[in-house]
Write an enzyme that holds these catalytic residues in place. Sequence first.
Site, PDB file in Angstrom:
ATOM      1  N   CYS A   1      18.062 -14.423 -23.116  1.00 38.01           N
ATOM      2  CA  CYS A   1      18.330 -13.429 -24.149  1.00 38.01           C
ATOM      3  C   CYS A   1      17.461 -12.232 -23.799  1.00 38.01           C
ATOM      4  O   CYS A   1      16.249 -12.353 -23.698  1.00 38.01           O
ATOM      5  CB  CYS A   1      17.943 -13.959 -25.532  1.00 38.01           C
ATOM      6  SG  CYS A   1      17.896 -12.648 -26.767  1.00 38.01           S
TER       7      CYS A   1
ATOM      8  N   TYR B   1      -4.394 -50.307  -2.094  1.00 34.29           N
ATOM      9  CA  TYR B   1      -3.956 -51.703  -2.155  1.00 34.29           C
ATOM     10  C   TYR B   1      -4.032 -52.476  -0.850  1.00 34.29           C
ATOM     11  O   TYR B   1      -3.820 -53.674  -0.844  1.00 34.29           O
ATOM     12  CB  TYR B   1      -2.535 -51.782  -2.700  1.00 34.29           C
ATOM     13  CG  TYR B   1      -1.537 -50.955  -1.914  1.00 34.29           C
ATOM     14  CD1 TYR B   1      -1.085 -51.371  -0.666  1.00 34.29           C
ATOM     15  CD2 TYR B   1      -1.072 -49.747  -2.417  1.00 34.29           C
ATOM     16  CE1 TYR B   1      -0.194 -50.602   0.064  1.00 34.29           C
ATOM     17  CE2 TYR B   1      -0.174 -48.977  -1.697  1.00 34.29           C
ATOM     18  CZ  TYR B   1       0.254 -49.403  -0.455  1.00 34.29           C
ATOM     19  OH  TYR B   1       1.122 -48.635   0.260  1.00 34.29           O
TER      20      TYR B   1
ATOM     21  N   CYS C   1      14.772 -10.018 -30.796  1.00 31.97           N
ATOM     22  CA  CYS C   1      15.031 -11.445 -30.949  1.00 31.97           C
ATOM     23  C   CYS C   1      13.853 -12.097 -31.676  1.00 31.97           C
ATOM     24  O   CYS C   1      12.745 -12.131 -31.151  1.00 31.97           O
ATOM     25  CB  CYS C   1      15.237 -12.064 -29.575  1.00 31.97           C
ATOM     26  SG  CYS C   1      15.751 -13.771 -29.640  1.00 31.97           S
TER      27      CYS C   1
ATOM     28  N   LYS D   1       3.193 -52.053  -8.617  1.00 31.88           N
ATOM     29  CA  LYS D   1       3.727 -51.115  -7.624  1.00 31.88           C
ATOM     30  C   LYS D   1       3.588 -49.709  -8.191  1.00 31.88           C
ATOM     31  O   LYS D   1       4.299 -49.320  -9.117  1.00 31.88           O
ATOM     32  CB  LYS D   1       5.191 -51.439  -7.339  1.00 31.88           C
ATOM     33  CG  LYS D   1       5.762 -50.684  -6.163  1.00 31.88           C
ATOM     34  CD  LYS D   1       7.096 -51.295  -5.747  1.00 31.88           C
ATOM     35  CE  LYS D   1       7.616 -50.700  -4.460  1.00 31.88           C
ATOM     36  NZ  LYS D   1       8.044 -49.308  -4.609  1.00 31.88           N
TER      37      LYS D   1
ATOM     38  N   LYS E   1      11.350 -55.110  -8.692  1.00 32.27           N
ATOM     39  CA  LYS E   1      11.531 -53.831  -9.369  1.00 32.27           C
ATOM     40  C   LYS E   1      11.753 -54.022 -10.865  1.00 32.27           C
ATOM     41  O   LYS E   1      12.598 -54.818 -11.270  1.00 32.27           O
ATOM     42  CB  LYS E   1      12.742 -53.098  -8.768  1.00 32.27           C
ATOM     43  CG  LYS E   1      12.496 -52.578  -7.364  1.00 32.27           C
ATOM     44  CD  LYS E   1      11.444 -51.527  -7.373  1.00 32.27           C
ATOM     45  CE  LYS E   1      11.587 -50.389  -6.471  1.00 32.27           C
ATOM     46  NZ  LYS E   1      12.477 -49.619  -5.947  1.00 32.27           N
TER      47      LYS E   1
ATOM     48  N   CYS F   1      19.565 -14.230 -32.228  1.00 31.26           N
ATOM     49  CA  CYS F   1      19.790 -12.802 -32.503  1.00 31.26           C
ATOM     50  C   CYS F   1      21.183 -12.338 -32.103  1.00 31.26           C
ATOM     51  O   CYS F   1      21.507 -11.161 -32.253  1.00 31.26           O
ATOM     52  CB  CYS F   1      18.734 -11.958 -31.808  1.00 31.26           C
ATOM     53  SG  CYS F   1      18.959 -11.899 -30.038  1.00 31.26           S
TER      54      CYS F   1
ATOM     55  N   CYS G   1      22.868 -15.287 -27.905  1.00 25.90           N
ATOM     56  CA  CYS G   1      21.613 -15.893 -28.344  1.00 25.90           C
ATOM     57  C   CYS G   1      21.784 -16.519 -29.727  1.00 25.90           C
ATOM     58  O   CYS G   1      22.290 -15.869 -30.643  1.00 25.90           O
ATOM     59  CB  CYS G   1      20.521 -14.832 -28.377  1.00 25.90           C
ATOM     60  SG  CYS G   1      18.964 -15.461 -29.021  1.00 25.90           S
TER      61      CYS G   1
ATOM     62  N   ASP H   1       3.802 -45.837  -8.560  1.00 21.47           N
ATOM     63  CA  ASP H   1       4.892 -44.952  -8.179  1.00 21.47           C
ATOM     64  C   ASP H   1       4.387 -43.533  -7.957  1.00 21.47           C
ATOM     65  O   ASP H   1       4.175 -42.763  -8.886  1.00 21.47           O
ATOM     66  CB  ASP H   1       5.961 -44.965  -9.276  1.00 21.47           C
ATOM     67  CG  ASP H   1       7.288 -44.453  -8.754  1.00 21.47           C
ATOM     68  OD1 ASP H   1       7.437 -44.336  -7.523  1.00 21.47           O
ATOM     69  OD2 ASP H   1       8.175 -44.172  -9.570  1.00 21.47           O
TER      70      ASP H   1
HETATM   71  P1  AMP Z   1       9.553 -48.740  -0.837  1.00 20.09           P
HETATM   72  O1  AMP Z   1       9.244 -47.307  -0.597  1.00 20.09           O
HETATM   73  O2  AMP Z   1      10.410 -49.004  -2.027  1.00 20.09           O
HETATM   74  O3  AMP Z   1       9.997 -49.445   0.414  1.00 20.09           O
HETATM   75  O4  AMP Z   1       8.187 -49.426  -1.228  1.00 20.09           O
HETATM   76  C1  AMP Z   1       7.098 -49.398  -0.371  1.00 20.09           C
HETATM   77  C2  AMP Z   1       6.042 -48.513  -0.942  1.00 20.09           C
HETATM   78  O5  AMP Z   1       5.498 -49.054  -2.130  1.00 20.09           O
HETATM   79  C3  AMP Z   1       4.892 -48.404  -0.012  1.00 20.09           C
HETATM   80  O6  AMP Z   1       5.037 -47.300   0.837  1.00 20.09           O
HETATM   81  C4  AMP Z   1       3.708 -48.224  -0.925  1.00 20.09           C
HETATM   82  O7  AMP Z   1       3.232 -46.910  -0.856  1.00 20.09           O
HETATM   83  C5  AMP Z   1       4.224 -48.472  -2.308  1.00 20.09           C
HETATM   84  N1  AMP Z   1       3.324 -49.328  -3.091  1.00 20.09           N
HETATM   85  C6  AMP Z   1       2.909 -49.051  -4.343  1.00 20.09           C
HETATM   86  N2  AMP Z   1       2.094 -50.002  -4.799  1.00 20.09           N
HETATM   87  C7  AMP Z   1       1.934 -50.903  -3.814  1.00 20.09           C
HETATM   88  C8  AMP Z   1       1.189 -52.103  -3.698  1.00 20.09           C
HETATM   89  N3  AMP Z   1       0.439 -52.567  -4.702  1.00 20.09           N
HETATM   90  N4  AMP Z   1       1.260 -52.767  -2.533  1.00 20.09           N
HETATM   91  C9  AMP Z   1       2.032 -52.310  -1.511  1.00 20.09           C
HETATM   92  N5  AMP Z   1       2.756 -51.180  -1.576  1.00 20.09           N
HETATM   93  C10 AMP Z   1       2.730 -50.475  -2.707  1.00 20.09           C
HETATM   94 ZN    ZN Z   2      17.795 -13.593 -28.879  1.00 18.84          ZN
END
Ligand code: AMP
Ligand code: ZN
Length: 664
Positions: free
Chosen positions: A421, A222, A427, A113, A309, A406, A403, A115
Amino acid sequence: MNTKQQIESLRAALREHNHNYYVLDNATISDYDFDMKLKDLQALEEKHPEFFDATSPTRRVGGTVTKNFETQVHDQRMYSLDNSYSKEDLEDWEKRIQKNLGDVEVAFTCELKYDGASISLTYEDGKLVKALTRGDGFQGDNVTTNIKTINSVPLQLTGDYPLKFDIRGEIVLPFEGFAKMNAERIENGEEPYMNPRNTASGSLKLQDSTEVAKRPLDCLLYGIVGQNIGVISQWQMLDKARDWGFKVPTAAKLCKTTDEVMEFVEYWDIHRHDLPYETDGVVIKVNNLQHQDELGYTSKSPRWAMAYKFKAEQVSTVLNEITYQVGRTGAITPVANLEPVLLAGTTVKRASLHNADQIAKLDIREGDTVFVEKGGEIIPKIISVDFAKRPQNSTPTQYIDHCPECHTELVRTEGDAKHYCVNYYGCPTQITGRIQHYISRKAMDIEGMGSETVTLLFQEGLITNYADLYTLTKEQVMPLERMAEKSAENLVNGVAASVQIPFEHVMFALGIRFVGETVAKKLAKAYKNIDALMIASKEELTAVDEIGERIAQSVVEFFQNENNQKIIERLKNYGVQFELSAEKLENQTEKLKGQIFVVSGVFEKVSRDELKKMIEDNGGKVGTSVSSKTTYLVAGDKMGPSKRTKAETLGVQIISEDDFLEMV
Ligand code: AMP
Ligand code: ZN
């Protein structure tokens, strides 16, 4: 080869090299050769606008500015995912699925997943036509111009792609690029970004796509949605997407049982730290698309997918001491010095506390046991205090008011999160910080000298500002710690050689607050020499493209300061470059002197940036909004209607791209 073929062949070659480098991580050409080919293509395209192609590799550099991102409806809704946190959760889910589907064998595709920020890309005829953010799932913002600048997003597909489909993925900012961006920000005296995820999603909404192009964003895909894709499983789908040119991470696994799924989860829970980008879990999907169809969706998520998660990386440890750092601009940063503790594979000893408000908000005190978390941040952060463990004699943290270097009283101006400062000249940390900045690679690039040497030279009373560097002699330097005849000579020579460094870099090296590399270049080009710049008023400065009030104020203050004036005078005498080189000046004329242009819309023959550059190179100024001072409004395609109305009411002349090109 005729011109058209030549252009096509360059485009094809660049596309392939781009794919090899950004998607497959396997460079097949040097950066230099790539740039040369790109330049050739750019030149040809400029000469032959009749062969324009929106998917050309030259389009990746950005150039368009979007004031308001248009909201558009997703053809297919973008759903959320249900979350699970244990093997039991997963087993329950699997049972529900089996019950739903009856007596069939169910397999699962596991993926990481990613991020970042969700994105939905639409392709027609193999060309990227649209990119929408997730928004509320039903409709998102059209960020196509920005997405086009991301190198791993194919603008043109290869292979047996369907006529029309959407593909979903995540825009991420890899750690390395994130760290680099932050290093630059710190160097420019700006606050670093908090974490890669927010920075990635913020990047998608930047108005200037050229800025987006500079950010090392990546796009990981994905899922394909659409009819007649020609695949029967999620696993196949990932493969197909790769074939067509998309970046689909290979860290995926086809599993038959929950145990196998758990193996994948457990493996990546540890090894995710080796990945170049941030992940926050695993997504498990029923492999067979037919099964997926049968299972369908709840009101917010697919029944055929589940996110597992990863546990947020968190540990508790004792906060031994809060110390305070002084930056070269005088900004104070509080730092938590922790009892060393292992977190996400590294030993953590320090955490950033950001500012006084943060400390007050969490009521953080020395001696507290605190929870430390490492998300995408480079420096871990303290997320809360374990109040149960607070020592009895504990007292609230008194933020420093002087500071630490100084002892000058600190100042906090309204709207600023930080204390400063203001002892600019006295300084020690600010003094050495400025000199260290002056000699740094992107500034004067002085070889043979490092940060520690600067500190030593300062402590020995040999330098108190960067002009003093030019007075250093071999004899003075040699007695210093770890110096020998040769290194002393290198140092002196390095300083002497820096007088060749172009004016643009000198402007950056001066270390004016808020004047980063880009702004320094803009100023150097707009004013051509330091004398003109030194007498510029705040109003004049803000007329320069991208120079806002805050920067202008800082520049004016810097040059009004007598001490700075003296230092610059000395640098001049030592031969430091304080005007643009003859070569750079040659490309410049005064044709547009005194004229202020506002540029709006999309242009055909030159990009927005090129157009602005031409204005500046020819002595004109680029304004951001139409006012009575505007001389011309250069109107491109899709220009904002409000600009036009404003120009018309104020009687500002509106000219076309061609009219402008004629002028220069
Ligand atoms: P959430 O926002 O927690 O509901 O998770 C959903 C989001 O996970 C989706 O909008 C995707 O953009 C993201 N995501 C990241 N990796 C993946 C993956 N491999 N497959 C599906 N969704 C993913
Ligand atoms: Zn200073």
